[in-house]
Write a protein that holds these residues in place. Structure first.
Motif, PDB file in Angstrom:
ATOM      1  N   CYS A  13      -6.984   1.008  -1.076  1.00  0.00           N
ATOM      2  CA  CYS A  13      -6.620   1.428   0.279  1.00  0.00           C
ATOM      3  C   CYS A  13      -6.591   0.267   1.270  1.00  0.00           C
ATOM      4  O   CYS A  13      -6.199   0.468   2.430  1.00  0.00           O
ATOM      5  CB  CYS A  13      -7.587   2.496   0.786  1.00  0.00           C
ATOM      6  SG  CYS A  13      -7.426   4.099  -0.043  1.00  0.00           S
ATOM      7  N   GLN A  14      -7.008  -0.913   0.852  1.00  0.00           N
ATOM      8  CA  GLN A  14      -7.033  -2.046   1.763  1.00  0.00           C
ATOM      9  C   GLN A  14      -5.617  -2.505   2.098  1.00  0.00           C
ATOM     10  O   GLN A  14      -4.680  -2.331   1.311  1.00  0.00           O
ATOM     11  CB  GLN A  14      -7.824  -3.209   1.154  1.00  0.00           C
ATOM     12  CG  GLN A  14      -9.263  -2.857   0.823  1.00  0.00           C
ATOM     13  CD  GLN A  14     -10.047  -2.411   2.038  1.00  0.00           C
ATOM     14  OE1 GLN A  14     -10.008  -3.055   3.080  1.00  0.00           O
ATOM     15  NE2 GLN A  14     -10.765  -1.305   1.900  1.00  0.00           N
ATOM     16  N   SER A  15      -5.469  -3.090   3.280  1.00  0.00           N
ATOM     17  CA  SER A  15      -4.155  -3.567   3.723  1.00  0.00           C
ATOM     18  C   SER A  15      -3.764  -4.827   2.976  1.00  0.00           C
ATOM     19  O   SER A  15      -4.593  -5.479   2.320  1.00  0.00           O
ATOM     20  CB  SER A  15      -4.189  -3.843   5.227  1.00  0.00           C
ATOM     21  OG  SER A  15      -5.166  -4.829   5.535  1.00  0.00           O
ATOM     22  N   ARG A  53       0.832  -1.209   0.000  1.00  0.00           N
ATOM     23  CA  ARG A  53       0.000   0.000   0.000  1.00  0.00           C
ATOM     24  C   ARG A  53       0.861   1.252   0.000  1.00  0.00           C
ATOM     25  O   ARG A  53       0.541   2.236  -0.684  1.00  0.00           O
ATOM     26  CB  ARG A  53      -0.931  -0.040   1.204  1.00  0.00           C
ATOM     27  CG  ARG A  53      -1.856   1.135   1.326  1.00  0.00           C
ATOM     28  CD  ARG A  53      -2.944   0.877   2.359  1.00  0.00           C
ATOM     29  NE  ARG A  53      -2.390   0.440   3.640  1.00  0.00           N
ATOM     30  CZ  ARG A  53      -3.139   0.120   4.682  1.00  0.00           C
ATOM     31  NH1 ARG A  53      -4.459   0.185   4.584  1.00  0.00           N
ATOM     32  NH2 ARG A  53      -2.584  -0.268   5.808  1.00  0.00           N
ATOM     33  N   SER A  54       1.946   1.241   0.758  1.00  0.00           N
ATOM     34  CA  SER A  54       2.810   2.423   0.803  1.00  0.00           C
ATOM     35  C   SER A  54       3.494   2.667  -0.538  1.00  0.00           C
ATOM     36  O   SER A  54       3.623   3.820  -0.976  1.00  0.00           O
ATOM     37  CB  SER A  54       3.858   2.260   1.907  1.00  0.00           C
ATOM     38  OG  SER A  54       4.669   1.126   1.668  1.00  0.00           O
ATOM     39  N   TYR A 101       2.374   1.976  -3.486  1.00  0.00           N
ATOM     40  CA  TYR A 101       1.409   2.506  -4.456  1.00  0.00           C
ATOM     41  C   TYR A 101       1.106   3.979  -4.203  1.00  0.00           C
ATOM     42  O   TYR A 101       1.165   4.810  -5.120  1.00  0.00           O
ATOM     43  CB  TYR A 101       0.123   1.678  -4.404  1.00  0.00           C
ATOM     44  CG  TYR A 101      -0.943   2.193  -5.341  1.00  0.00           C
ATOM     45  CD1 TYR A 101      -0.927   1.845  -6.690  1.00  0.00           C
ATOM     46  CD2 TYR A 101      -1.957   3.041  -4.881  1.00  0.00           C
ATOM     47  CE1 TYR A 101      -1.899   2.324  -7.554  1.00  0.00           C
ATOM     48  CE2 TYR A 101      -2.931   3.513  -5.748  1.00  0.00           C
ATOM     49  CZ  TYR A 101      -2.891   3.160  -7.080  1.00  0.00           C
ATOM     50  OH  TYR A 101      -3.843   3.645  -7.928  1.00  0.00           O
ATOM     51  N   TRP A 102       0.799   4.330  -2.967  1.00  0.00           N
ATOM     52  CA  TRP A 102       0.373   5.694  -2.692  1.00  0.00           C
ATOM     53  C   TRP A 102       1.532   6.681  -2.694  1.00  0.00           C
ATOM     54  O   TRP A 102       1.328   7.872  -2.941  1.00  0.00           O
ATOM     55  CB  TRP A 102      -0.390   5.750  -1.379  1.00  0.00           C
ATOM     56  CG  TRP A 102      -1.724   5.080  -1.496  1.00  0.00           C
ATOM     57  CD1 TRP A 102      -2.117   3.902  -0.951  1.00  0.00           C
ATOM     58  CD2 TRP A 102      -2.847   5.553  -2.254  1.00  0.00           C
ATOM     59  NE1 TRP A 102      -3.408   3.600  -1.308  1.00  0.00           N
ATOM     60  CE2 TRP A 102      -3.892   4.605  -2.103  1.00  0.00           C
ATOM     61  CE3 TRP A 102      -3.081   6.691  -3.031  1.00  0.00           C
ATOM     62  CZ2 TRP A 102      -5.125   4.754  -2.716  1.00  0.00           C
ATOM     63  CZ3 TRP A 102      -4.321   6.833  -3.643  1.00  0.00           C
ATOM     64  CH2 TRP A 102      -5.317   5.878  -3.477  1.00  0.00           C
ATOM     65  N   ILE A 127     -10.671   3.153  -5.483  1.00  0.00           N
ATOM     66  CA  ILE A 127      -9.827   3.757  -4.460  1.00  0.00           C
ATOM     67  C   ILE A 127      -9.985   3.029  -3.131  1.00  0.00           C
ATOM     68  O   ILE A 127      -9.007   2.790  -2.406  1.00  0.00           O
ATOM     69  CB  ILE A 127     -10.155   5.258  -4.318  1.00  0.00           C
ATOM     70  CG1 ILE A 127      -9.703   6.014  -5.563  1.00  0.00           C
ATOM     71  CG2 ILE A 127      -9.487   5.852  -3.079  1.00  0.00           C
ATOM     72  CD1 ILE A 127     -10.099   7.474  -5.563  1.00  0.00           C
ATOM     73  N   VAL A 128     -11.218   2.639  -2.813  1.00  0.00           N
ATOM     74  CA  VAL A 128     -11.450   1.883  -1.572  1.00  0.00           C
ATOM     75  C   VAL A 128     -10.718   0.556  -1.608  1.00  0.00           C
ATOM     76  O   VAL A 128     -10.105   0.133  -0.613  1.00  0.00           O
ATOM     77  CB  VAL A 128     -12.966   1.679  -1.361  1.00  0.00           C
ATOM     78  CG1 VAL A 128     -13.221   0.730  -0.195  1.00  0.00           C
ATOM     79  CG2 VAL A 128     -13.652   3.012  -1.100  1.00  0.00           C
ATOM     80  N   THR A 156      -1.116  -0.843 -10.365  1.00  0.00           N
ATOM     81  CA  THR A 156      -2.479  -1.021  -9.874  1.00  0.00           C
ATOM     82  C   THR A 156      -2.851  -2.499  -9.815  1.00  0.00           C
ATOM     83  O   THR A 156      -3.488  -2.952  -8.846  1.00  0.00           O
ATOM     84  CB  THR A 156      -3.471  -0.266 -10.773  1.00  0.00           C
ATOM     85  OG1 THR A 156      -3.086   1.118 -10.849  1.00  0.00           O
ATOM     86  CG2 THR A 156      -4.876  -0.359 -10.231  1.00  0.00           C
ATOM     87  N   ARG A 173      -1.064  -3.930  -6.822  1.00  0.00           N
ATOM     88  CA  ARG A 173      -1.686  -3.497  -5.562  1.00  0.00           C
ATOM     89  C   ARG A 173      -2.998  -4.229  -5.303  1.00  0.00           C
ATOM     90  O   ARG A 173      -3.294  -4.597  -4.161  1.00  0.00           O
ATOM     91  CB  ARG A 173      -1.947  -1.981  -5.637  1.00  0.00           C
ATOM     92  CG  ARG A 173      -2.654  -1.394  -4.417  1.00  0.00           C
ATOM     93  CD  ARG A 173      -1.708  -1.205  -3.260  1.00  0.00           C
ATOM     94  NE  ARG A 173      -1.634  -2.343  -2.411  1.00  0.00           N
ATOM     95  CZ  ARG A 173      -2.437  -2.580  -1.370  1.00  0.00           C
ATOM     96  NH1 ARG A 173      -3.396  -1.745  -1.067  1.00  0.00           N
ATOM     97  NH2 ARG A 173      -2.256  -3.630  -0.618  1.00  0.00           N
TER      98      ARG A 173
END
Length: 212
Positions: A147-149, A21-22, A24-25, A143-144, A98, A101
């Motif tokens: 954002c998942q772990s 997650r880190s 990607y964002w 997006i949701v 994407t 992720r």
């Protein structure tokens, strides 16, 4: 942040594996910080000369000269051209990260069509209105998901093909191999307690004497 952005380019078309997650964002933030300043420069480089010329022409009552605004428009067009090249260069790595992720979050890679589908449909004359209506909720849904772990990798259970298979009553026996008979096994018969079966060295046809 810089290591994540470096991996974004080194894994340019890598659609396998996973991305945290880190990672990607951080890439999303880097792309935003790169494109936002140039977009603002292109926008204000055209708008500031235009509005200033209109303002002073109305203030001093003279015919406005839009040569400065046209020069700003040319500069803005050049900046937008560079941003378009950068956007085209990042299409493939954005799709790849994407997909990685989504896999890392435990979802199927096909969820990427939540944004790719409306983007493609927007160029079709019949479907562009429908694409405009569903693009916002589909983008929020993606997006949701992003954002998942991270989810752990599912472990494969069972023995792989070709390895030994442990069956009840045949521990350690390889599949397809006949079971070997047990040598020198004694059998207790009813009514003859303690009597042994003839041994291998006993002559054929000789009757064993009973024990006294």
């Amino acid at each position: 942040m810089f290591s994540a952005y470096k991996k974004f380019w080194t894994r340019y078309a890598d659609f396998s594996g996973r991305s945290s997650r880190s990672d990607y964002w951080w890439v999303v933030l880097c792309n935003f910080l790169i494109t936002l300043p140039f977009s603002l420069i292109a926008l204000f480089g055209f708008l500031i000369p235009l509005f200033s010329e209109v303002y002073y022409a109305g203030l001093y009552d003279y015919e406005p000269d839009f040569s400065g605004a046209m020069a700003g428009a040319g500069f803005a067009a050049f900046i937008m051209f560079l941003l378009a090249i950068y956007g085209l260069a990042t299409i493939v790595p954005n799709l790849a990260i994407t997909v990685r992720r989504l896999r890392d979050a435990g979802f199927h890679w096909a969820f990427i069509f939540l944004t790719v589908g409306p983007s493609i449909a927007s160029f079709i004359p019949v479907l562009n209105i429908l694409a405009a209506l569903v693009s916002l909720p589909c983008g929020i849904a993606l997006i949701v998901l992003l954002c998942q772990s991270s989810k752990p990798v599912q472990q494969v259970t069972g023995n792989p093909y070709g390895q030994q298979v442990g069956q009840p009553g045949f521990q350690g026996q390889q599949f397809g191999q006949a079971q070997q008979p047990v040598q020198n096994q004694q059998f207790a018969q009813p009514g003859f307690q303690g009597q042994q079966q003839p041994t291998q060295n006993q002559q054929f046809g000789q009757v064993q004497q009973p024990a006294q």
